[in-house]
Scaffold this motif. Structure first.
Motif, mmCIF file in Angstrom:
data_model
loop_
_atom_site.group_PDB
_atom_site.id
_atom_site.type_symbol
_atom_site.label_atom_id
_atom_site.label_comp_id
_atom_site.label_asym_id
_atom_site.label_seq_id
_atom_site.Cartn_x
_atom_site.Cartn_y
_atom_site.Cartn_z
ATOM 1 N N LYS A 1 0.840 -1.206 0.000
ATOM 2 C CA LYS A 1 0.000 0.000 0.000
ATOM 3 C C LYS A 1 0.875 1.256 0.000
ATOM 4 N N ILE A 2 1.949 1.249 0.787
ATOM 5 C CA ILE A 2 2.884 2.390 0.791
ATOM 6 C C ILE A 2 3.468 2.573 -0.608
ATOM 7 N N SER A 3 3.841 1.481 -1.240
ATOM 8 C CA SER A 3 4.383 1.534 -2.597
ATOM 9 C C SER A 3 3.378 2.171 -3.556
ATOM 10 N N LYS A 4 2.109 1.766 -3.453
ATOM 11 C CA LYS A 4 1.053 2.324 -4.316
ATOM 12 C C LYS A 4 0.881 3.825 -4.063
ATOM 13 N N TYR A 5 0.950 4.247 -2.782
ATOM 14 C CA TYR A 5 0.856 5.666 -2.464
ATOM 15 C C TYR A 5 2.028 6.425 -3.081
ATOM 16 N N GLU A 6 3.236 5.907 -2.892
ATOM 17 C CA GLU A 6 4.438 6.598 -3.373
ATOM 18 C C GLU A 6 4.470 6.713 -4.890
ATOM 19 N N GLN A 7 3.923 5.736 -5.583
ATOM 20 C CA GLN A 7 3.911 5.768 -7.044
ATOM 21 C C GLN A 7 2.749 6.592 -7.595
ATOM 22 N N GLY A 8 1.855 7.036 -6.715
ATOM 23 C CA GLY A 8 0.704 7.824 -7.151
ATOM 24 C C GLY A 8 -0.384 6.977 -7.778
ATOM 25 N N GLU A 9 -0.298 5.671 -7.621
ATOM 26 C CA GLU A 9 -1.289 4.772 -8.199
ATOM 27 C C GLU A 9 -2.569 4.738 -7.375
ATOM 28 N N THR A 10 -2.456 5.076 -6.097
ATOM 29 C CA THR A 10 -3.596 5.075 -5.186
ATOM 30 C C THR A 10 -3.616 6.401 -4.428
ATOM 31 N N ALA A 11 -4.796 6.996 -4.340
ATOM 32 C CA ALA A 11 -4.937 8.227 -3.556
ATOM 33 C C ALA A 11 -4.783 7.895 -2.075
ATOM 34 N N VAL A 12 -4.095 8.758 -1.360
ATOM 35 C CA VAL A 12 -3.906 8.545 0.078
ATOM 36 C C VAL A 12 -5.110 9.131 0.807
ATOM 37 N N PRO A 13 -5.867 8.288 1.536
ATOM 38 C CA PRO A 13 -6.989 8.832 2.310
ATOM 39 C C PRO A 13 -6.474 9.842 3.338
ATOM 40 N N LEU A 14 -7.298 10.813 3.648
ATOM 41 C CA LEU A 14 -6.893 11.892 4.550
ATOM 42 C C LEU A 14 -6.398 11.372 5.886
ATOM 43 N N ASP A 15 -7.099 10.407 6.469
ATOM 44 C CA ASP A 15 -6.670 9.904 7.773
ATOM 45 C C ASP A 15 -5.294 9.238 7.680
ATOM 46 N N LYS A 16 -5.033 8.539 6.579
ATOM 47 C CA LYS A 16 -3.723 7.897 6.397
ATOM 48 C C LYS A 16 -2.642 8.943 6.140
#
Length: 196
Positions: free
Chosen positions: A86-101
């Motif tokens: 999930k961190i990898s997906k966030y860092e690559q911009g493939e997944t939006a990071v929810p506000l709480d995360k």
């Protein structure tokens, strides 16, 4: 605060529009449509940036701060209770990071959430972003700050949905003018025939 929210959403809209065009272009090329036709219909040059979305920019910031703190993706994931993937997906911009995360990530990295927001100097609106972020930092009431950030992310989400739909419709109409099969257009863009 309203000015900050409005300007940030304007930056997001521009970023989302270009990111959506790039996504559409990749899909059309994979479907076998000529790069020249895709470029003409979408208005992109073949060498344009593919990493222009707001999610990519936030992900890049997460990675930069993670490396500054000398954390692996696994270390950061463990600190906030999610998977390394999930961190990898966030860092690559493939997944939006929810506000709480995003808040949890900022806390784990020992930084402010505003340190994870993108900085840019691409145009007049984006040139104002650093000063708007400084204005945000001056807001002392944490509840007000949280409400502003929550509104900001909701505005970005709504903006991205509108941009996605509008860009797909525009590209579909331009591809029809170029003589591309409607079946290919509908399948590649994921829209219905009634929209064209």
């Amino acid at each position: 605060m309203f000015c900050l929210l409005t300007k940030f959403i304007q930056v997001s809209e521009k970023s989302s529009r270009k990111a959506e065009k790039v996504k559409i272009a990749k899909g059309l090329v994979r479907a076998g449509i000529s790069v020249d036709i895709v470029s003409k219909a979408i208005g992109l040059f073949a060498n344009e940036c593919t990493n222009c979305s707001i999610h990519y920019k936030i992900g890049k910031k997460i990675k930069e701060w993670r490396l500054v703190r000398e954390y692996t993706q696994k270390d950061l994931a463990k600190k906030i209770g999610i998977t390394r993937h999930k961190i990898s997906k966030y860092e690559q911009g493939e997944t939006a990071v929810p506000l709480d995360k995003l808040y949890e990530i900022a806390e784990a990295l020992l930084i402010s959430i505003t340190d994870l927001l993108p900085e840019s100097t691409e145009n007049e609106v984006e040139n104002e972003l650093p000063s708007l972020i400084e204005e945000y930092k001056k807001i002392e009431n944490q509840e007000l700050r949280y409400a502003l950030i929550k509104s900001l992310f909701e505005g970005i989400r709504i903006c991205e949905e509108k941009v996605r739909k509008a860009e797909r419709i525009k590209v579909a109409k331009d591809l029809v003018k170029e003589g591309i099969s409607i079946d290919i257009i509908l399948q590649t863009l994921g829209i219905s025939a009634s929209i064209i």
